[in-house]
Design a protein around this motif. Structure first.
Motif, PDB file in Angstrom:
ATOM      1  N   THR A   1      26.723  36.975  40.961  1.00  0.00           N
ATOM      2  CA  THR A   1      27.953  37.321  40.246  1.00  0.00           C
ATOM      3  C   THR A   1      27.706  38.648  39.535  1.00  0.00           C
ATOM      4  OG1 THR A   1      28.330  34.947  39.889  1.00  0.00           O
ATOM      5  CG2 THR A   1      29.713  36.486  38.661  1.00  0.00           C
TER       6      THR A   1
ATOM      7  N   ARG B   1      31.003  44.341  37.019  1.00  0.00           N
ATOM      8  CA  ARG B   1      31.519  45.637  37.471  1.00  0.00           C
ATOM      9  C   ARG B   1      31.711  46.596  36.301  1.00  0.00           C
ATOM     10  NH1 ARG B   1      33.240  45.086  42.794  1.00  0.00           N
ATOM     11  NH2 ARG B   1      33.042  47.356  42.772  1.00  0.00           N
TER      12      ARG B   1
ATOM     13  N   HIS C   1      34.207  42.365  33.427  1.00  0.00           N
ATOM     14  CA  HIS C   1      34.929  42.153  34.675  1.00  0.00           C
ATOM     15  C   HIS C   1      33.867  42.019  35.754  1.00  0.00           C
ATOM     16  CE1 HIS C   1      38.121  42.356  37.656  1.00  0.00           C
ATOM     17  NE2 HIS C   1      37.377  43.221  38.346  1.00  0.00           N
ATOM     18  N   CYS C   2      33.901  40.909  36.487  1.00  0.00           N
ATOM     19  CA  CYS C   2      32.817  40.640  37.437  1.00  0.00           C
ATOM     20  C   CYS C   2      33.360  40.246  38.807  1.00  0.00           C
ATOM     21  CB  CYS C   2      31.895  39.548  36.894  1.00  0.00           C
ATOM     22  SG  CYS C   2      32.704  37.982  36.564  1.00  0.00           S
ATOM     23  N   ARG C   3      32.430  40.184  39.759  1.00  0.00           N
ATOM     24  CA  ARG C   3      32.785  39.842  41.136  1.00  0.00           C
ATOM     25  C   ARG C   3      31.811  38.815  41.685  1.00  0.00           C
ATOM     26  NH1 ARG C   3      31.637  41.762  46.562  1.00  0.00           N
ATOM     27  NH2 ARG C   3      29.911  43.011  45.713  1.00  0.00           N
TER      28      ARG C   3
ATOM     29  N   LYS D   1      35.649  37.544  45.288  1.00  0.00           N
ATOM     30  CA  LYS D   1      36.679  37.354  44.277  1.00  0.00           C
ATOM     31  C   LYS D   1      36.263  37.998  42.959  1.00  0.00           C
ATOM     32  CE  LYS D   1      39.465  33.834  41.951  1.00  0.00           C
ATOM     33  NZ  LYS D   1      39.773  32.389  41.809  1.00  0.00           N
ATOM     34  N   GLU D   2      37.195  38.688  42.309  1.00  0.00           N
ATOM     35  CA  GLU D   2      36.931  39.342  41.024  1.00  0.00           C
ATOM     36  C   GLU D   2      37.710  38.657  39.917  1.00  0.00           C
ATOM     37  OE1 GLU D   2      37.131  43.574  40.977  1.00  0.00           O
ATOM     38  OE2 GLU D   2      36.120  43.811  42.914  1.00  0.00           O
TER      39      GLU D   2
ATOM     40  N   ASP E   1      37.782  38.179  35.196  1.00  0.00           N
ATOM     41  CA  ASP E   1      37.287  38.542  33.871  1.00  0.00           C
ATOM     42  C   ASP E   1      36.636  37.333  33.215  1.00  0.00           C
ATOM     43  OD1 ASP E   1      38.298  41.071  34.194  1.00  0.00           O
ATOM     44  OD2 ASP E   1      40.111  40.716  32.985  1.00  0.00           O
TER      45      ASP E   1
END
Length: 726
Positions: free
Chosen positions: A246, A249, A268-270, A276-277, A279
Motif C-alpha cells: 500500500t 502517493r 493519499h495511498c494506492r 485502487k487509490e 485517502d
C-alpha cells in the motif's frame, strides 16, 4: 508545536532546532516550548489481543472505512512496525502502510545480530563520548528485551575474537569486560579468555600460526525478517490496521484553525495489488521509512535538508562447515579498518562487512569486488587446510543502513546508531537512524513525541515485556510434540518451532500427507532445507502476496541458497496461485519477477558470472585429455556435444534412474549458450572453473565423474570373479 524531551542518548528535533539531552525516558513527561512539564493523559481501557488475525483484504477495508485514525505509520520495517505495536498497545487507533512487503528493505538484510555495539563502546571510551556510551547501554537493555519477547526467533550467541598479538589480549579483555559491565544485570553470559588449544578446539577452522589465544563474549542473534513480521502480526492482533503493498502517493494537509499553519492530516495511498487509490485520515502521521526517510520528508516540505546518510553492508552466505554450529567470529579491525563478522545462521555461515558509504537508497547489487574482499578476509582467519572457494558463496546481498547525518562526520564509520525524532512545522513525525536492536525504544520515543505533539489521549508504553507472535506458549521442547502429534521429521519440527513458535501447530495442521512410512506429513520444498509446502499456504495468511515474499521473508531460502530458492520457485508459485487465484499469466509473471530478484539482489548474477561462454580454460594438457576422455564416454557418436539422451543412456547402463526434468536442470546449469546441449568447450570451462574454486557443487560434473568410475569398475571385474563364464 516544538518540544524537547529528556531522552536517553537521543537527539530530538522540534520546530527545526536540534536539542540533544540526556536523562531518563521511562516517564511520559515532556517540556513544552515554554519549558513547562507536561504529563501525558492516559487513555481509557486497555487493548485486547485478538486470537483471529484479519486478512489483508479486511485490513484494506478497515483503512478505507474506519474514519480518522489517531496514528498512521508509513513504513513496515522493524521501526515502523514497532511504532504501530507501541501505539496499538496504548489504546490508540492505529494504521500502518508499507509500499512493499513487511521487512522487504533493510530490516531483512541485517547481520542477524542483536547487539549493543562493541565498537561503539570502544569509541565512547577512546573519545570520552557520553552519548555513544548511553546509546550502547540502552542497546544492551533492549537486547535483553528482544531475546525475551521472541525466544523462538532469537538466542544468545558466543562470538570469538581471535588474538594474534600478545599485547592485544589485555587490551581486548578490558574492553569486553567493560561491555559486560555496562550490560549489568542484562549481561547474557560472562565473557572469558581461551588458550590457543582451547580456541582451536572450539573453532577448529581457525588459523593456527601466531595464534595467542582468544576472547569469547556473548551477543544475541535472530531471524530478522521473521522477527519484523512477528512485530507486524502482533500489532495487527492488537487492532492496528496494517497493510503491505500500500503505497503513499502524497500527504494530506489541512489548515490549523488556531495558527493557520498547514498541518499533515493523513495520506493519499494506492493499493499496489489492485491499483485502487484512497485517502486515510489521521491525527498524526509518522515517517518510519528508513533509507527513504528524506523522500517522505520532502513530500511535506520540498526544501527540507536531508538527514539520512546511507551506508551499505555486504553479506555472503557459505556452507555451514565454514564455522562451528554455535560460535561466531568477529574482527573489529580488518585491513581497511572495517568490522568483519563470520557467524553461524540457519545452519549456514554468514560473512560480511559494515560501513561502506553509498549514495543510493535502494539496495545495491553486491559486486564481485565486494565478495572477493570478504573472501580474502575470511582466508586470513581460516587455516591453510580449509580451502575458501569462490564457488562456495551460496547467496550474497547488500543492505542499506539508514544512519543519521552528523555535519561534523567525515564518513559513516564515525556516525553512531543514535536515533533522531523530528517534528516538522506541519506536524509530521519522523524517526530516523538507530539500529535493529533498539527498535522498541525508538518506537517508544516516537509515540511519546506523537502523543505530546498532537495531544493524543494515551497511556504509557506497554511493550516492555510484551511477547510477540508465537512466543506466548513456546518452549524449547515444543518441537517434540510436533514430531509426536503430527509425524513430522525432527529437523522440520525444530524449524517450524523456531520460526513460528506456538503457531507451528497451525502450520502442522495443514501439512500434506507424504504417503511414506516416515515422515507422515510435511512435503519439503527442496530436499536440503526443512521448509515445507504447508508454509507457503500459511505464508499467504501472514500477508505474503508475491513469490519474492515467500522465498525471502516467509521462508529464508533466497538468503541461504539462491539455487535452492530457484528450484523451489515453480512449486511455490503453484501453491500461491491456488491460494490467491492467480491465472497462468500471473503465475508466469511471478516466476520471472522472483528469478530477477534472485539474479540481481541475492547474488545469483555474480554466481553465474563465474562460468560464462567467455570463461578461460586454464587446464594442463594432461587434465584436458582426461576430461575429454570423460566427455567422450557420454558423446559416443562424437558429435562434439552431449544431450539429455546421451546422459540418460549412460545412467541406464549403470542402473541409475533420473527423471527428465531433473536432467534438463542439470544440463542447463552448464549450457552457457542455452542451445539445449553441452559442448566440449563448455564442459572444459566448467572443469577449469571447478579447479580454480570459482564453481562448486556442479551436479553435471559430479554425475559424469560418478558414471565414469562406475563404468571403470564394471570393466575391471574379471570374468572368473563375475559369476559368468565356464
Amino acid at each position: 508545536m516544538a518540544f524537547q524531551k529528556a531522552v536517553k542518548g537521543t537527539a530530538l528535533i522540534g520546530g527545526g532546532a536540534i536539542a540533544t539531552v540526556f536523562g531518563l525516558s521511562q516517564f511520559s513527561q515532556y517540556r513544552n516550548k515554554h519549558g513547562a512539564l507536561v504529563q501525558v493523559q492516559a487513555a481509557e481501557g486497555a487493548p485486547v489481543r485478538k486470537d483471529h488475525l484479519p486478512t489483508r483484504e479486511q485490513q484494506i477495508l478497515a483503512l478505507q472505512t474506519s474514519g480518522e485514525f489517531d496514528v498512521l505509520v508509513i513504513g513496515g520495517g522493524a521501526t515502523g512496525c514497532g511504532c504501530a505495536l507501541d501505539a496499538a498497545t496504548r489504546g490508540l487507533k492505529t494504521a500502518l502502510l508499507e509500499r512493499d512487503d513487511f521487512s522487504s528493505g533493510t530490516s531483512s538484510r541485517s547481520t542477524k545480530l542483536i547487539h549493543g555495539g562493541v565498537r561503539y563502546l570502544q569509541k565512547a571510551i577512546m573519545k570520552l563520548d557520553f552519548e555513544q556510551y548511553r546509546m550502547v547501554k540502552e542497546a544492551l537493555e533492549e537486547r535483553a528485551h528482544l531475546l525475551q519477547s521472541a525466544p523462538h526467533l532469537s538466542a544468545p550467541l558466543p562470538i570469538m575474537l581471535p588474538i594474534y598479538k600478545w599485547w592485544q589480549l589485555p587490551y581486548y579483555w578490558v574492553g569486553i569486560k567493560l561491555y559486560d559491565l555496562v550490560a549489568g544485570s542484562q549481561c547474557l553470559k560472562s565473557s572469558y579468555v581461551l588458550t590457543k588449544s582451547r580456541a582451536l578446539e572450539l573453532f577448529p577452522m581457525l588459523r593456527k600460526d601466531k595464534l595467542v589465544g582468544a576472547i569469547v563474549y556473548y551477543d544475541g542473534q535472530h531471524n530478522d525478517a521473521r522477527m519484523n513480521l512477528a512485530i507486524a502480526l502482533t500489532a495487527a492482533r492488537y487492532g492496528a490496521a496494517t497493510a503491505n503493498y500500500t503505497e503513499v502517493r502524497h500527504l494530506l494537509k489541512s489548515a490549523d484553525t488556531g495558527s493557520g499553519q498547514q498541518r499533515v492530516c493523513g495520506v493519499h495511498c494506492r493499493d499496489v495489488l489492485t491499483g485502487k487509490e484512497f485517502d486515510v485520515r489521521a491525527k498524526c502521521v509518522i515517517n518510519a521509512t528508513g533509507p527513504f526517510t528524506d523522500s517522505v520528508r520532502k513530500m511535506d516540505d520540498e526544501e527540507v535538508p536531508n538527514i539520512c546518510q546511507p551506508s551499505a553492508g555486504v553479506h555472503i552466505v557459505m556452507p555451514g562447515y565454514y564455522s562451528p554450529d554455535n560460535m561466531g567470529l568477529l574482527d573489529p579491525a580488518t585491513s581497511d579498518g572495517r568490522v568483519i563478522f563470520f557467524l553461524p545462521w540457519e545452519k549456514m555461515t554468514i560473512a560480511g562487512t559494515t560501513d561502506s558509504p553509498t549514495d543510493v537508497t535502494s539496495h545495491p547489487i553486491p559486486t564481485e569486488e565486494d565478495i572477493n574482499f570478504i573472501l580474502s578476509e575470511v582466508r586470513n582467519y581460516l587455516g591453510a587446510d580449509v580451502e575458501v572457494r569462490r564457488g562456495d558463496v551460496l547467496a550474497a546481498w547488500s543492505g542499506i543502513r539508514p544512519l543519521v547525518t552528523n555535519p561534523d562526520s567525515k564518513d559513516t564509520q564515525s556516525i553512531s546508531r543514535n536515533h533522531v525524532v523530528t517534528v516538522s512545522d506541519s506536524g509530521l513525525i519522523t524517526i530516523a537512524g538507530g539500529k535493529w536492536t533498539t527498535y522498541r525504544a525508538m518506537a517508544r520515543d516516537t509515540i511519546d513525541a506523537a502523543i505530546q505533539e498532537h495531544n493524543l489521549k494515551a497511556g504509557s508504553c506497554k511493550t516492555m515485556g510484551l511477547q510477540l507472535e508465537g512466543a506466548q506458549d513456546w518452549s524449547p521442547t515444543l518441537y517434540i510434540r510436533l514430531v509426536q502429534d503430527y509425524g513430522l521429521e525432527s529437523e522440520v519440527a525444530q524449524h517450524l518451532a523456531s520460526t513460528y513458535g506456538d503457531k507451528a501447530f497451525e502450520v502442522a495442521k495443514i501439512a500434506q500427507v507424504t504417503g511414506k512410512r516416515w515422515p507422515i506429513v510435511g512435503k519439503r520444498l527442496v530436499s536440503e532445507f526443512p521448509y515445507i509446502e504447508a508454509e507457503v499456504v500459511y505464508g499467504v495468511k501472514e500477508y505474503a502476496r508475491t513469490a519474492v515474499d515467500m522465498i525471502s521473508r516467509r521462508t529464508r531460502l533466497a538468503f541461504l541458497n539462491v539455487q535452492a530458492a530457484e528450484e523451489a520457485l515453480p512449486r511455490i508459485v503453484d501453491i500461491m496461485g491456488k491460494e490467491l487465484n492467480w491465472c497462468e499469466q500471473k503465475k508466469k509473471e511471478q516466476l520471472e519477477t522472483a528469478k530477477t530478484f534472485l539474479y540481481y539482489e541475492m547474488g545469483y548474477k555474480v554466481k553465474t558470472d563465474q562460468l560464462t561462454d567467455r570463461s578461460e580454460i586454464s587446464l594442463v594438457p594432461s587434465d584436458i585429455e582426461r576430461y575429454k576422455k570423460r566427455f567422450r564416454m557420454f558423446d559416443k557418436d562424437k558429435k562434439g556435444f552431449i544431450t539429455i539422451l546421451d546422459v540418460q543412456r549412460v545412467l541406464e547402463s549403470i542402473s541409475v534412474q533420473m527423471d527428465e526434468n531433473t536432467l534438463h536442470e542439470i544440463l542447463n546449469e552448464v549450457d552457457l549458450n542455452k542451445n539445449g546441449q553441452v559442448e566440449l568447450n563448455e564442459f572444459l570451462q566448467l572443469m577449469s572453473a571447478i579447479q580454480k574454486g570459482r564453481v562448486s557443487g556442479s551436479r553435471l560434473a559430479v554425475l559424469m565423474k560418478s558414471a565414469e568410475e562406475n563404468l571403470r569398475r564394471r570393466e575391471a571385474i574379471p570374468v572368473d570373479r563375475s559369476g559368468g563364464g565356464l
